[in-house]
Enzyme design. Structure first.
Site, PDB file in Angstrom:
ATOM      1  N   GLU A 193       3.206  -5.922  12.470  1.00 31.33           N
ATOM      2  CA  GLU A 193       2.049  -3.966  12.291  1.00 31.33           C
ATOM      3  C   GLU A 193       1.108  -4.604  11.459  1.00 31.33           C
ATOM      4  O   GLU A 193       1.519  -5.444  10.131  1.00 31.33           O
ATOM      5  CB  GLU A 193       3.228  -2.854  11.968  1.00 31.33           C
ATOM      6  CG  GLU A 193       2.406  -2.241  11.841  1.00 31.33           C
ATOM      7  CD  GLU A 193       1.403  -1.506  10.919  1.00 31.33           C
ATOM      8  OE1 GLU A 193       0.185  -1.955  10.976  1.00 31.33           O
ATOM      9  OE2 GLU A 193       1.354  -0.906   9.697  1.00 31.33           O
ATOM     10  N   ASN A 220       1.123  -0.554   0.288  1.00 29.93           N
ATOM     11  CA  ASN A 220       0.104  -0.114   0.366  1.00 29.93           C
ATOM     12  C   ASN A 220       0.785   0.843  -0.081  1.00 29.93           C
ATOM     13  O   ASN A 220      -0.070   2.259  -0.788  1.00 29.93           O
ATOM     14  CB  ASN A 220      -1.119   0.328   1.323  1.00 29.93           C
ATOM     15  CG  ASN A 220      -0.325   0.081   2.233  1.00 29.93           C
ATOM     16  OD1 ASN A 220       0.850  -0.974   2.623  1.00 29.93           O
ATOM     17  ND2 ASN A 220      -0.743   0.316   3.645  1.00 29.93           N
ATOM     18  N   GLU A 250       7.391   0.255  16.568  1.00 35.91           N
ATOM     19  CA  GLU A 250       7.703   1.174  15.131  1.00 35.91           C
ATOM     20  C   GLU A 250       8.333   2.304  16.033  1.00 35.91           C
ATOM     21  O   GLU A 250       7.580   3.384  16.087  1.00 35.91           O
ATOM     22  CB  GLU A 250       7.870   0.465  13.652  1.00 35.91           C
ATOM     23  CG  GLU A 250       7.865  -0.474  13.342  1.00 35.91           C
ATOM     24  CD  GLU A 250       7.137  -1.235  12.223  1.00 35.91           C
ATOM     25  OE1 GLU A 250       6.810  -0.689  11.673  1.00 35.91           O
ATOM     26  OE2 GLU A 250       8.217  -1.842  11.583  1.00 35.91           O
ATOM     27  N   CYS A 278      -3.832   1.628   6.367  1.00 30.75           N
ATOM     28  CA  CYS A 278      -4.329   0.872   7.783  1.00 30.75           C
ATOM     29  C   CYS A 278      -4.670   2.189   8.661  1.00 30.75           C
ATOM     30  O   CYS A 278      -5.042   1.008   9.851  1.00 30.75           O
ATOM     31  CB  CYS A 278      -2.319   0.103   8.519  1.00 30.75           C
ATOM     32  SG  CYS A 278      -0.926   1.463   8.891  1.00 30.75           S
TER      33      CYS A 278
END
Length: 478
Positions: free
Chosen positions: A247, A149, A459, A281
């Site tokens: 993630e 994405n 992260e 996301c």
């Protein structure tokens, strides 16, 4: 036909199998490139190269490693036009979005971690009779796997901190959007990055990703992608005692209270719903609106959504580009049918479209659905497309219950001018990120990640550098 190549031990090469996979341009649904169909033997070569490069790279001074990352950042910045066009063609996103967000952020990732490593300090603790100091040492060979994405944006988000911390990397971009990773390999050659420090392997998750994550010499895995694949990686990595950062999916709530800044909220909600065709996301796919303003919001939101232009990603007027792949396009359309079967009412969109000049491309109208219960599949499962649901709520307690009512917990947005409510919602929402009166307002120093089925670990900033290092305590008696 463009030929994408692996980047192993500082050189570009095709897969050992000599087989290729197609790379499609989703805007016109035509193949324009091919990439190596790599397998275990290619992964083994890359890991071997990374192992060989690790001692010298890990012993470079912090300033020397930093300088390489800054050079890569400068090169990405200098190649903005080329990289943005590659991202647009590969992914289907509007060209102006790639120019404004994806490529500048990729450059910023290398620049940020190139600088951050120079400020990454350890601790010491004086006991009176002895001194303790903490070493944060690189792990060795690590694997980085990124999604389709935000291809270069998220690829660099993982690679940069891993390299900065002194690790060597075997990385896999999505086989759906491999072009900018290939161009990054060329940049690494141009700036003289030592051979084997970064290795980029192209191919499928089954034939490349699985071998990367299970390889006994790989010490850590940083993955962004679906919850299903993340769970499979955890099954392999955890018993092997590898460090894992996952993630994964999101089904993010957007809570809109009547006391919000309405105009700002409406403009931002339009963006947070449909940016990058909803393929981020962090997009707010579940929109909950206080009943007092629900009818007003519904009318305004539907009108604004209908005004969004769906079309050729190269057109400056385009707001909604192509869906990334045929497979994902069909998945999104199937969920719209599921919503209908669950009793959802399509307020706008809900159909595939064929814009003039790109009639064969993969385009879906931005879609708003109401009338669904919170526990239905449409509201519980990640669609990852230009599809949102809207629902009214009566009070703060109901809003919080609705927000927390899924297995996911990546991000959330709250719109209110009530400071007490804002803090209470921020505390009680089950999510790794809470935005108050804004969306996607990111500081690279802050921790990023989710809870529940949205992920493990964090992260960003020093969190990423901590993940890519091993902590060692040294105690010396006076």
């Amino acid at each position: 036909m463009i030929q994408i190549l692996n980047y192993i031990d500082g050189e570009l090469s095709q897969a050992e199998s000599n087989n290729w996979l197609p790379v499609m341009n989703p805007a016109i649904e035509e193949q324009y490139a091919k990439l190596p169909d790599s397998h275990e033997e290619d992964v083994n070569k890359a890991v071997e190269a990374a192992q060989k490069a690790y001692p010298a790279w890990s012993r470079l001074s912090i300033n020397e490693r930093s300088a390489f990352l800054i050079k890569i950042a400068d090169a990405i910045e200098a190649k903005l036009e080329e990289l943005a066009m590659a991202e647009c063609v590969d992914n289907g996103k509007p060209l102006k979005l790639a120019k404004r967000v994806d490529i500048p952020r990729a450059s910023s990732n290398f620049r940020f971690f190139g600088n951050a490593i120079t400020q990454f300090a350890s601790e010491s603790h004086d006991m009176g009779t002895a001194i303790n100091y903490t070493l944060r040492q690189p792990l060795g060979v690590v694997s980085c796997i990124s999604p389709w994405n935000l291809p270069l944006y998220l690829f660099s988000w993982k690679i940069a901190p891993a390299l900065a911390a002194g690790n060597t990397v075997v990385a896999k971009p999505s086989e759906v959007t491999p072009m900018t990773a290939f161009l990054l390999a060329k940049i690494c050659i141009e700036v003289g990055l030592p051979k084997g420090v970064l290795n980029i392997i192209h191919g499928t998750g089954e034939n490349v990703g699985s071998f990367m994550t299970s390889h006994p010499k790989v010490k850590a895995i940083s993955f962004t992608g679906s919850t299903r694949v993340g769970a499979e990686i955890a099954k392999v990595a955890v018993p092997a005692f590898k460090k894992v950062s996952l993630e994964m999916g999101g089904k993010n709530p957007n809570l809109i209270f009547a006391d919000c800044d309405y105009d700002k909220m409406l403009a931002t909600t339009l963006h947070s719903s449909f940016a990058n065709q909803g393929q981020i996301c962090l997009c707010g796919s579940r929109i909950y609106v206080e009943k007092k303003i629900y009818d007003r919001f519904k009318a305004d939101f539907v009108q604004k959504t209908k005004e969004l232009i769906v079309g050729n990603p190269l057109d400056e007027k385009t707001k909604i580009g192509a869906i990334v792949s045929k497979l994902h396009y069909e998945k999104i359309l199937s969920y719209i049918e599921i919503a209908k079967s669950e009793g959802g009412q399509i307020l706008c969109g809900g159909k595939a479209v064929h814009p003039e000049g790109v009639e064969n491309g993969l385009y879906i109208q931005p879609t708003i659905i109401e009338g669904l219960p919170n526990n239905c599949r449409t509201n519980q499962e990640e669609i990852f497309g230009p599809v949102v649901t809207i629902m009214p709520f009566e009070n703060d307690e109901e809003a919080l219950e609705l927000a927390n009512g899924t297995p996911y917990g990546l991000s959330s947005t709250v719109w209110t001018s009530n400071l007490t409510r804002a803090h209470r919602m921020a505390r009680d929402i089950e999510a790794g990120i809470v935005w108050i009166n804004t969306w996607l307002h990111r500081d690279l120093r802050t921790p990023f990640g989710g809870v529940k089925q949205s992920g493990i670990g964090r992260e960003g900033g020093f969190e990423a550098l901590r993940f890519f290092t091993e902590t060692k305590n040294v105690c010396i008696q006076y």
